[in-house]
Design a protein around this motif. Sequence first.
Motif, short mmCIF file in Angstrom:
data_model
loop_
_atom_site.label_atom_id
_atom_site.label_comp_id
_atom_site.label_asym_id
_atom_site.label_seq_id
_atom_site.Cartn_x
_atom_site.Cartn_y
_atom_site.Cartn_z
N HIS A 70 1.86 1.65 -29.33
CA HIS A 70 2.52 2.18 -28.14
C HIS A 70 1.56 2.84 -27.17
N LEU A 71 0.34 3.17 -27.66
CA LEU A 71 -0.60 3.87 -26.80
C LEU A 71 -1.70 2.99 -26.25
N SER A 72 -1.95 1.85 -26.90
CA SER A 72 -3.14 1.11 -26.47
C SER A 72 -2.94 -0.40 -26.41
N THR A 73 -3.78 -1.00 -25.57
CA THR A 73 -3.85 -2.46 -25.51
C THR A 73 -5.31 -2.83 -25.81
N ARG A 74 -5.48 -4.03 -26.34
CA ARG A 74 -6.87 -4.48 -26.61
C ARG A 74 -7.03 -5.92 -26.15
N SER A 75 -8.27 -6.24 -25.83
CA SER A 75 -8.52 -7.61 -25.37
C SER A 75 -8.66 -8.52 -26.58
N TYR A 76 -8.46 -9.81 -26.34
CA TYR A 76 -8.67 -10.78 -27.41
C TYR A 76 -10.11 -10.74 -27.91
N ALA A 77 -11.01 -10.36 -27.03
CA ALA A 77 -12.42 -10.29 -27.45
C ALA A 77 -12.59 -9.25 -28.54
N SER A 78 -11.83 -8.18 -28.44
CA SER A 78 -12.05 -7.12 -29.42
C SER A 78 -11.09 -7.22 -30.60
N ILE A 79 -9.93 -7.83 -30.41
CA ILE A 79 -9.00 -7.90 -31.55
C ILE A 79 -9.51 -8.91 -32.58
N TYR A 80 -10.02 -10.02 -32.08
CA TYR A 80 -10.36 -11.11 -33.00
C TYR A 80 -11.87 -11.27 -33.15
N HIS A 81 -12.21 -11.89 -34.23
CA HIS A 81 -13.62 -12.15 -34.53
C HIS A 81 -14.00 -13.51 -33.98
N TRP A 82 -14.88 -13.53 -33.00
CA TRP A 82 -15.30 -14.80 -32.39
C TRP A 82 -16.69 -15.14 -32.90
N LEU A 83 -16.83 -16.31 -33.46
CA LEU A 83 -18.14 -16.68 -34.03
C LEU A 83 -19.13 -17.04 -32.93
N ARG A 84 -20.39 -16.83 -33.26
CA ARG A 84 -21.46 -17.28 -32.35
C ARG A 84 -21.76 -18.75 -32.64
N THR A 85 -22.36 -19.41 -31.65
CA THR A 85 -22.74 -20.81 -31.85
C THR A 85 -23.67 -20.91 -33.06
N ASP A 86 -23.39 -21.84 -33.94
CA ASP A 86 -24.17 -22.13 -35.16
C ASP A 86 -24.08 -21.03 -36.22
N GLU A 87 -23.24 -20.02 -36.02
CA GLU A 87 -23.27 -18.89 -36.95
C GLU A 87 -22.92 -19.31 -38.38
N LEU A 88 -21.99 -20.24 -38.51
CA LEU A 88 -21.63 -20.66 -39.87
C LEU A 88 -22.79 -21.41 -40.52
N LEU A 89 -23.54 -22.12 -39.72
CA LEU A 89 -24.65 -22.89 -40.27
C LEU A 89 -25.78 -21.97 -40.72
N ASN A 90 -26.00 -20.93 -39.93
CA ASN A 90 -27.16 -20.10 -40.20
C ASN A 90 -26.87 -18.86 -41.04
#
Length: 670
Positions: free
Chosen positions: A494-514
């Motif tokens: 009820h007090l706050s909103t958050r962006s999708y950038a901060s709510i979810y974990h976004w992988l970096r390019t090739d992160e799973l590979l490396n």
Amino acid sequence: MGHDGRVNNRLLIVATLSLAALVVVLVAAIGGGAWWVLAVLLVALLVLAVWDMTQKRHAILRNYPVLGHMRYLLESIRPEIQQYFIERNFDGKPFDRDTRSIVYARAKGLDSHKAFGTERDTSEIGYEFLLHSTAPVNPPEEPPTVRIGGPDCRRPVDISLMNISSMSFGSLSANAVIAMNKGAGLGGFIHETGEGGLTKYHRGNGADLFWEIGSGYFGCRNEDGTFSPEKFAEKALLPEVKGITIKISQGAKPGLGGMLPKEKISPEIAEAREIPMDKDCLSPASHSAFRTPREMVRFIEQLRELSDGKPIGIKFCVGSRVDVLAMTKAIWEERIAPDFIIVDGSEGGTGAAPLEYSDRVGTPLTEGLMLVHNALVGTGLRHMIKLGAAGKVATGSDIVKRLIQGADFTMSARAMMMATGCIQAQKCHTNECPVGVATQDPRLMRAIDVEDKGNRVFNYHRLTVREAVQIMASMGLTHPSQLNTRMLRRRVDHLSTRSYASIYHWLRTDELLNDPPAGWAMDWEEADADHFGEHARVDYLTERDPQWRSELLIPGREAAGAPVQGSPVSGTGSTLVDARRTESVPLTTSPMPRVSSLGEGESLSSHGGRRRAPQDPAPAATAGETPTDENEGLPAEAGERPERQDGEEVTQRGTTGRVEGEHRGEGRVG
Ligand SMILES: Cc1cc2nc3c(=O)[nH]c(=O)nc-3n(C[C@H](O)[C@H](O)[C@H](O)COP(=O)(O)O)c2cc1C
Ligand code: SF4
């Protein structure tokens, strides 16, 4: 009288009707004329009452003859009563009244504006909104399009931000299919055929098609129901077929096959699906042309060759994340990528499905889309595979939201039905669609004027995409590639909103590979190009001496080193658990390097991967394969590399952890 002394309802009704009928018949005998009409009516009701009391199917009619019919009558018009009298503007389901009104107004080319402001509760948890810019820009003259065609595609195609999602002839009437096809032809967007085959109704109106192939292979099927390359090639080469979609699953009923009993196979459906009328027609739950991710990508290559290089995609509702990762491993190992993937959300529509499936099976679009997007980014594949999103996309803001969540384009089914005249009566499976959209009954189907409805589909699409582009302009953007995950916010309490950038974990390019992050590492490790299904090690079963572990051992088999329950052992890529030593023994024939064996800075592209050697048997239709060097076929860079952000949540399997203290820019991934 009943046992308790109360008057029996049934007898009361019958007695009253009998008495009334008797009196009226007597009066009619004297007075004649109109009294006979009443007498006939009462006698008919009396007969009905006796029939109701003696029939055995409906309990309510046995107890309440005649009157009980009111219940069935009211029940049958419940959706209409709900819609017309009870529902508020924002709470109809699946599509609320506001959304439906927008679709109808746009379809008719009318003003879809509303006065006096939003009726939504902006303080409700889960409320989402887009961030406008302080410096908005003018929208581009022409809406942007999306190029579909990866490195191996020889006939790329530019498609709209919104297209008609798969709906077969059979679930839709011929007139509805023709109207949609005309609309798509006028507007230059894609009409996906649905798995029921590429029919005559899909052709001749100028629309570009994506031909969908389901497990029934309608239109490219041998007599035994298997895939026929020859029949496929015949249709795939048609000029209006711009791409092929392999349907793996559908959001409203994932994992479910279907059987069309021979009694329901009309000559028209038999013709459209190219099936005999005298045999039940089976669409199995899974494809017979492939059983593993590796076989799936080889099938993609086969279709690409048979269609002379047209874009080939897959459509599915996300289930296990391991399966999605297994697909990415297969893509890497075989060096064959689909040109597009369409993610269908579990909230998606259907002509008919068990409610349990629609309600409880499959991943909703937001989670499924972001999962696939992340998996592609994390494996360095995102730049070559276009991502589509299907699931209640009906308005301009729906389009923008899905683009932010990772899609490149969207597909819409039910909103397109509404533009064709659907009033959300939800009777699609009964053959009694009141407006002729989802029925094979010619008397009902004639309600659709294909010219008029074709224009409506065209209008609806044009104005909705225009609205999406306008919204992006209000956000200060002239192209979808400028969207990022900070621009979509969600009320989380009820007090706050958050962006999708901060709510979810976004992988970096090739992160799973490396360096797969903690929340993904286990699934990544488990994923195997030779298996669908979570099949390998389950760590909690292999920990040393957890107290409850002995309960899971199969009595009497521990000594022989038998596998532990819950840890399947068959096939490559799975893990045997030696019960005596309580250690896991990974078994895999996967040619892909174990992630843990990759050196620092090394990605899969630094390794050979599995390329077919000349002496390897190639799939039947791979003649003319264009060899791709790993650097040619798989360009190294996929765009921005967002980093993690303070407080972002990392989804573990079954839990949610939190990453504290790491900096993360809020850019759009991939
Ligand atoms: C009447 C109807 C028939 C459908 N038939 C198919 C089909 O043949 N193949 C398929 O992949 N999806 C089918 N779908 C699912 C849609 O293509 C789409 O993925 C899903 O409905 C989500 O979009 P929506 O929310 O815009 O309806 C069908 C949906 C409806 C409503
Ligand atoms: S009007 Fe009802 S039955 Fe007809 S297509 Fe729409 S939801 Fe289905």
